[in-house]
Design an enzyme around this catalytic site. Structure first.
Site, PDB file in Angstrom:
ATOM      1  N   ASP A  88      -5.330   6.043  -2.272  1.00  0.00           N
ATOM      2  CA  ASP A  88      -3.933   5.795  -2.549  1.00  0.00           C
ATOM      3  C   ASP A  88      -3.596   4.992  -3.840  1.00  0.00           C
ATOM      4  O   ASP A  88      -4.331   3.918  -4.106  1.00  0.00           O
ATOM      5  CB  ASP A  88      -3.202   5.516  -1.576  1.00  0.00           C
ATOM      6  CG  ASP A  88      -3.350   6.657  -0.363  1.00  0.00           C
ATOM      7  OD1 ASP A  88      -4.065   7.647  -0.309  1.00  0.00           O
ATOM      8  OD2 ASP A  88      -2.610   6.549   1.002  1.00  0.00           O
ATOM      9  N   ASP A  89      -2.414   5.282  -4.305  1.00  0.00           N
ATOM     10  CA  ASP A  89      -1.702   4.322  -5.230  1.00  0.00           C
ATOM     11  C   ASP A  89      -2.098   4.257  -6.629  1.00  0.00           C
ATOM     12  O   ASP A  89      -1.555   3.452  -7.400  1.00  0.00           O
ATOM     13  CB  ASP A  89      -1.674   3.027  -4.555  1.00  0.00           C
ATOM     14  CG  ASP A  89      -1.245   2.756  -3.299  1.00  0.00           C
ATOM     15  OD1 ASP A  89      -0.547   3.832  -2.953  1.00  0.00           O
ATOM     16  OD2 ASP A  89      -1.378   1.734  -2.498  1.00  0.00           O
ATOM     17  N   HIS A 240      -7.782   2.667  -0.720  1.00  0.00           N
ATOM     18  CA  HIS A 240      -6.969   2.432  -2.005  1.00  0.00           C
ATOM     19  C   HIS A 240      -7.572   2.212  -3.199  1.00  0.00           C
ATOM     20  O   HIS A 240      -8.664   1.468  -3.274  1.00  0.00           O
ATOM     21  CB  HIS A 240      -5.730   1.301  -1.695  1.00  0.00           C
ATOM     22  CG  HIS A 240      -4.860   1.609  -0.293  1.00  0.00           C
ATOM     23  ND1 HIS A 240      -5.375   1.607   0.799  1.00  0.00           N
ATOM     24  CD2 HIS A 240      -3.530   2.035  -0.191  1.00  0.00           C
ATOM     25  CE1 HIS A 240      -4.313   1.872   1.598  1.00  0.00           C
ATOM     26  NE2 HIS A 240      -3.304   2.251   1.074  1.00  0.00           N
TER      27      HIS A 240
END
Length: 713
Positions: A88-89, A240
């Site tokens: 993610d991100d 992440h």
């Protein structure tokens, strides 16, 4: 061309200025939305209790959800011994490439849920992810917490991200993962509403089976332990690749992947694991919108950096300016104190020239104050420049000794001054506006610096008489700061650009040397003073020579006065521009005085509208505490500076309370005046004289008693 010719002022520049400010604000707001609206830390507090009413339709479901229009949930889980690593991100220029290297080394594939604004910032990384066999899903455009955002913004977040990914990779994402999400069992009823909207936009929602919480940086072993599925179960694992230091995540992958591969696990994308159709090719319209969005985002980021640099430069320059002013003020104060210990001397006859055009409100008070001077020999010459309100008759009816009235057809202030100078008998000339009241000792103190044969002119200290009300107090503070900081600095640096028309003394030889007062600019006092310096004469400041003048009583009159001053100053600066390369005194005027005026009275005010735009941006996107701290700090510095100037001038501190309110209306009026003057100068237009309506405020000024120190002979 006559200065009295009036042309219609151009108006288009106001429309252009408004559009420019709106574009700047729009650009800053876009950057603020990207950088701050969904930034890390703006979501829920994941360290506390984020529980809420559970969404029963999701509880117990698999991590991949399809939600139809009726709200029915169909879920899928990973096959046995199948791991879908999800990140993610990102994309992140530091950590995403390192994670891709680990995956390539172990021949593993993964799904990256990328933030749209990050894709726009690093499209090459998004393309690399796809080129290396991984897939990209949507993680919203600004990392927004969808549960706490209105429906229109949720849709906007998903649409913008879809366009950004389409422009970067040529494909339209199908998978979506909301920021701050976790397992299906943790979905609340409010979060379920957001998931339904995302699914209704054509997405499959991907949550997780195993949340490693690597964003907490718990250590490599802890991350690996949380990423291991039970027995031979498949799993969607959340990790992440952005949002902070991801060194532990990279290290954990190098441990986790070989361990599970040794147990027969395969690492693949979510779509490949579930045999989902690949992402569709993006349409041309989507790509165009995506590229336009990326260019807008890049432009807004560049604009934000440029404006931030401009703000920093302006603050730095203002700080240097203040430091120089304070140092010079201290030097000048010591000079004045040494001079004050010497007795005042009679320097010969003084002729006071008062040009007057329709000054009936104040002319009697002006003339009486001059006649009441304690200087032994003063003649007063009132030049009536074609007044229509009986100004000359008022002076004649006073029948004061030593006062003469000279009448002429209206020809303008410079012509009136030259007429008065021609009729004057003294070798020392004091030029006074018709709305100015002198203190009894002002003439004597004003002429004292002329003992030095190198001094050709002396600026006195003009004070605002009508200082009641906000507008009066603001102008009072402006005059006090300008005379007690700026003029002291100019005196010490020997580059005084202006002896004010309200109170100034001149050596006749200096006046003759420059050919009298020029009518080529609207700021005849500034033009005249610059000409004196270029001719080799010194111009100094006498703060103890005090006169009272009437300031504009309305915003309209203030606009007219400052517009004329600013435009005329620009004319004078252009006229004397050669002083920039001239030697000695003229060079000091150019390299110090003109450079100062250009920087602090033209360039910075022209940029001042940007400060207001930046202020609105700060109120919308920056932390309120930070914005308040900056504003309070700036205001306290202004108050401290004004307080020091008031102290130097022997004034009370009472008006300081009005200073913070100068940031609204007054400051904007001042920089709009500079903008209008600049436009008029660039288009080569001419400005007519604007006469201020007098109220007679100076007539009520009380005078201090005579000290009797100055006597003739």
């Amino acid at each position: 061309m006559s200065l009295h010719v009036r042309r219609r002022a151009p108006r288009a520049h106001w429309v252009l200025l408004t559009l420019l400010m709106l574009v700047l604000l729009g650009g800053l707001c876009l950057n603020g939305y990207v950088s701050h609206a969904g930034a890390e830390g703006d979501g829920p507090d994941l360290t506390g209790d984020t529980s809420g009413p559970a969404a029963d339709t999701v509880t117990g479901a698999g991590p991949v959800l399809r939600i139809d229009a009726a709200g029915t949930v169909a879920s899928r889980t990973m096959p046995r011994r199948t791991i879908a690593l999800t990140f993610d991100d990102g994309p992140d220029p530091q950590w995403t490439p390192k994670i891709l290297e680990v995956l390539a080394r172990h021949r593993a594939h993964a799904t990256f849920f990328q933030v749209g604004s990050q894709v726009n910032a690093h499209p090459e990384l998004a393309r690399r992810v796809v080129a290396e066999g991984h897939e990209i899903g949507s993680h919203t455009f600004s990392h927004a917490w969808l549960t706490d955002t209105p429906g229109w913004r949720r849709g906007l977040e998903l649409t913008l991200t879809r366009n950004a990914i389409a422009a970067a990779t040529g494909r339209t994402p199908v998978l979506v993962r909301p920021p701050y999400s976790s397992t299906p069992d943790a979905v609340t009823a409010a979060e379920y509403t957001a998931l339904r909207q995302a699914a209704g936009a054509g997405h499959l929602v991907v949550l997780t089976d195993l949340d490693t919480e690597d964003w907490r940086r718990p250590g490599v072993e802890a991350i690996v332990a949380k990423a291991r599925p039970a027995k031979d179960a498949g799993a969607v694992v959340m990790l992440h690749d952005s949002g902070g230091d991801r060194a532990q995540t990279v290290a954990a992958l190098d441990v986790l992947i070989p361990q599970l591969q040794a147990r027969g696990y395969r690492f693949t994308t979510v779509s490949a694991a579930l045999a989902l159709p690949p992402a569709a090719e993006a349409s041309a319209a989507q790509r165009i919108r995506g590229h336009a969005l990326r260019w807008a985002q890049a432009g807004s980021a560049g604009m934000s950096r440029a404006l931030t640099a401009l703000m920093v430069a302006a603050v730095a320059l203002s700080a240097v300016r203040l430091a120089v002013q304070l140092v010079c003020a201290r030097v000048h104060v010591r000079r004045v104190r040494r001079r004050a210990r010497r007795p005042l001397r009679y320097l010969g006859p003084v002729s006071v020239v008062v040009p007057a055009y329709n000054e009936s409100a104040n002319i009697a008070a002006t003339v009486r104050s001059l006649v009441a001077s304690d200087y032994p020999w003063v003649e007063v010459i009132v030049v009536d420049d074609g007044s229509t309100d009986g100004t000359a008759g008022i002076v004649e009816r006073l029948r004061l000794r030593g006062v003469r009235v000279v009448r002429q057809a209206n020809a303008g202030k410079p012509a009136a001054l030259n007429t008065g100078i021609a009729h004057a008998r003294g070798d020392i000339l004091v030029l006074v506006d018709g709305d100015t009241v002198f203190e009894p000792d002002a003439v004597g103190r004003l002429v004292q610096p002329l003992q030095d044969p190198d001094v050709g002119a002396v600026s006195g200290n003009a004070k605002v008489a009508n200082r009641r009300g906000l507008l009066g107090r603001w102008q009072h503070l402006e005059y006090v700061i300008g005379f007690n900081l700026d003029r002291r600095m100019f005196d010490v640096l020997r580059c005084m650009p202006t002896v004010p028309g309200a109170i100034g003394a001149f050596r006749r030889a200096a006046v003759v040397d420059v050919g009298g007062v020029s009518s080529q600019t609207l700021a005849e006092d500034t033009d005249f003073t610059m000409a004196l310096i270029r001719a080799g004469w010194r111009v100094v400041y006498a703060p103890d020579a005090v006169a009272w003048t009437e300031a504009p009583a309305s915003l309209k009159q203030l606009w007219r006065q400052r517009y004329r001053w600013c435009y005329g100053t620009m004319q004078a600066m252009w006229k004397h521009r050669r002083s920039l390369v001239e030697p000695r005194a003229a060079g000091r005027l150019g390299r110090r005085g003109l450079s100062y005026l250009l920087l602090f009275q033209v360039a910075l005010p022209l940029c001042a509208c940007v400060v207001d735009v930046y202020g609105i941006y700060g109120l919308l996107f920056l932390p309120p505490a930070k914005v308040a701290a900056v504003w309070i700090g700036f205001t306290l510095l202004q108050v401290a500076t004004a307080a020091y100037a008031l102290r130097l001038d022997g004034e009370r501190y009472g008006p300081l309370w009005s200073l913070p309110f100068q940031q609204v209306v007054y400051r904007q009026l001042m920089y709009l005046v500079v903008i209008q003057s600049t436009v008029m100068a660039l288009v080569g237009d001419r400005l007519r004289w604007h006469r201020m309506v007098r109220t007679g405020a100076v007539a009520a000024i009380p005078h201090k008693p005579l000290d009797g120190r100055l006597t003739r002979g």
